[in-house]
Design a protein around this motif. Structure first.
Motif, PDB file in Angstrom:
ATOM      1  N   ARG A 111       0.944  -1.109   0.291  1.00  0.00           N
ATOM      2  CA  ARG A 111      -0.131  -0.120  -0.014  1.00  0.00           C
ATOM      3  C   ARG A 111       1.099   1.007  -0.164  1.00  0.00           C
ATOM      4  NH1 ARG A 111      -4.701  -1.737   4.075  1.00  0.00           N
ATOM      5  NH2 ARG A 111      -3.294  -3.759   3.563  1.00  0.00           N
ATOM      6  N   VAL A 112       0.626   2.780  -0.690  1.00  0.00           N
ATOM      7  CA  VAL A 112       1.411   3.878  -0.828  1.00  0.00           C
ATOM      8  C   VAL A 112       0.411   4.853   0.283  1.00  0.00           C
ATOM      9  CG1 VAL A 112       1.910   5.148  -2.151  1.00  0.00           C
ATOM     10  CG2 VAL A 112       2.020   3.273  -3.164  1.00  0.00           C
ATOM     11  N   ARG A 113       0.845   4.876   1.650  1.00  0.00           N
ATOM     12  CA  ARG A 113       0.277   5.826   2.326  1.00  0.00           C
ATOM     13  C   ARG A 113       1.551   6.049   2.803  1.00  0.00           C
ATOM     14  NH1 ARG A 113      -1.802   2.114   6.411  1.00  0.00           N
ATOM     15  NH2 ARG A 113      -3.812   1.360   5.101  1.00  0.00           N
ATOM     16  N   MET A 114       1.290   7.632   3.271  1.00  0.00           N
ATOM     17  CA  MET A 114       2.440   8.403   4.034  1.00  0.00           C
ATOM     18  C   MET A 114       3.018   7.532   5.088  1.00  0.00           C
ATOM     19  SD  MET A 114       1.851  11.674   4.281  1.00  0.00           S
ATOM     20  CE  MET A 114       1.836  12.926   5.742  1.00  0.00           C
ATOM     21  N   CYS A 115       4.140   7.547   5.044  1.00  0.00           N
ATOM     22  CA  CYS A 115       5.165   7.092   5.805  1.00  0.00           C
ATOM     23  C   CYS A 115       5.485   7.461   6.985  1.00  0.00           C
ATOM     24  CB  CYS A 115       6.359   6.309   4.523  1.00  0.00           C
ATOM     25  SG  CYS A 115       8.102   5.103   5.838  1.00  0.00           S
ATOM     26  N   ARG A 116       5.625   7.003   7.631  1.00  0.00           N
ATOM     27  CA  ARG A 116       5.449   7.453   9.503  1.00  0.00           C
ATOM     28  C   ARG A 116       6.997   7.595   9.255  1.00  0.00           C
ATOM     29  NH1 ARG A 116       2.310   6.013  14.040  1.00  0.00           N
ATOM     30  NH2 ARG A 116       3.119   4.418  13.354  1.00  0.00           N
ATOM     31  N   ARG A 117       8.247   6.496   8.826  1.00  0.00           N
ATOM     32  CA  ARG A 117       9.494   6.623   9.038  1.00  0.00           C
ATOM     33  C   ARG A 117       9.865   8.159   8.017  1.00  0.00           C
ATOM     34  NH1 ARG A 117      12.096   1.394   9.670  1.00  0.00           N
ATOM     35  NH2 ARG A 117      11.032   1.060  11.413  1.00  0.00           N
ATOM     36  N   GLY A 129       9.075  -2.362   7.634  1.00  0.00           N
ATOM     37  CA  GLY A 129       8.002  -0.491   8.580  1.00  0.00           C
ATOM     38  C   GLY A 129       6.985  -0.163   7.487  1.00  0.00           C
ATOM     39  N   LEU A 130       7.338  -1.146   6.061  1.00  0.00           N
ATOM     40  CA  LEU A 130       5.870  -0.998   5.247  1.00  0.00           C
ATOM     41  C   LEU A 130       5.114  -2.031   5.867  1.00  0.00           C
ATOM     42  CD1 LEU A 130       8.417  -0.490   2.515  1.00  0.00           C
ATOM     43  CD2 LEU A 130       7.229   0.928   3.165  1.00  0.00           C
TER      44      LEU A 130
END
Ligand SMILES: [Zn+2]
Length: 210
Positions: free
Chosen positions: A31-37, A111-112
């Motif tokens: 999924r492509v979503r905002m990555c918090r890292r 983390g993805l």
């Protein structure tokens, strides 16, 4: 301590540079979503990686740096923070067993979101998140509550661990900044031509038929 971190950053950048030539667009189909890292990461600023670099490329580097920070905090906790260390190892005992799909992943995927976006009318037979849920063991014993004194000490130790993470993060960024030319040269050499090729391919398909 700072020498240790510097050495680890050197080694992690080397590892990332060895991995980068194997990168292809679309290596990660999750999924492509905002990555918090990665979003707003000081690591990327220190490395001189701009926001238009493909996420997987940036993520592989931020994850490697995050592991260095985590390791510094773990080592500090083990040496200096007995209460927190006991709490965390106790947690590990309580959570032991089960299947954790995000454990032991290479840093490029760490983390993805591992499961791709579900498509309408085509449910997956299983998802990694579903498997993890099924494999979660029932807790064996309820955890004994902490005394007020233990709670107070734990809070202090958590603050110290936070401070350690902050300091380690700053040292990582400082050490990483020294590698900026190598990082940028590698992106120019291995990533940009692939992006360029993709864009050319795309514009060929978009050209109106003659
Ligand atoms: Zn990321």
């Amino acid at each position: 301590m700072s020498d240790v971190i510097e050495d680890r950053v050197d080694a992690a950048v080397d590892a990332w540079l060895r991995w980068l030539p194997s990168w292809k667009p679309g290596t990660h189909r999750g999924r492509v979503r905002m990555c918090r890292r990665c979003t707003g990461s000081p690591v990327l600023a220190a490395a001189g990686i701009a926001g238009d670099v493909p996420h997987q490329v940036a993520h592989a580097l931020t994850s490697r740096m995050q592991r260095i920070v985590d390791r510094a905090v773990d080592e500090f906790t083990e040496r200096q923070l007995p209460g927190l260390h006991a709490e965390l190892t106790g947690d590990a005992l309580w959570d032991a067993g089960g299947f954790n799909p995000s454990e032991g992943l290479p840093p490029e995927f760490d983390g993805l979101d591992l499961d791709p976006e579900p498509e309408d009318g085509q449910p997956f037979l299983f998802t990694l998140a579903g498997l993890a849920e099924q494999a979660k063991p029932e807790p064996v014993l309820p955890r004994p509550p902490l005394t007020p004194e233990e709670k107070r000490r734990l809070r202090t130790e958590i603050e110290l661990a936070d401070q350690c993470a902050h300091d380690a993060g700053q040292r990582v960024c400082f050490a990483l900044a020294a590698h900026r030319p190598r990082v940028q040269a590698a992106i120019e050499r291995f990533v940009e031509p692939q992006i360029q090729a993709m864009l050319e391919e795309l514009s060929r398909h978009l050209e109106p038929p003659q």
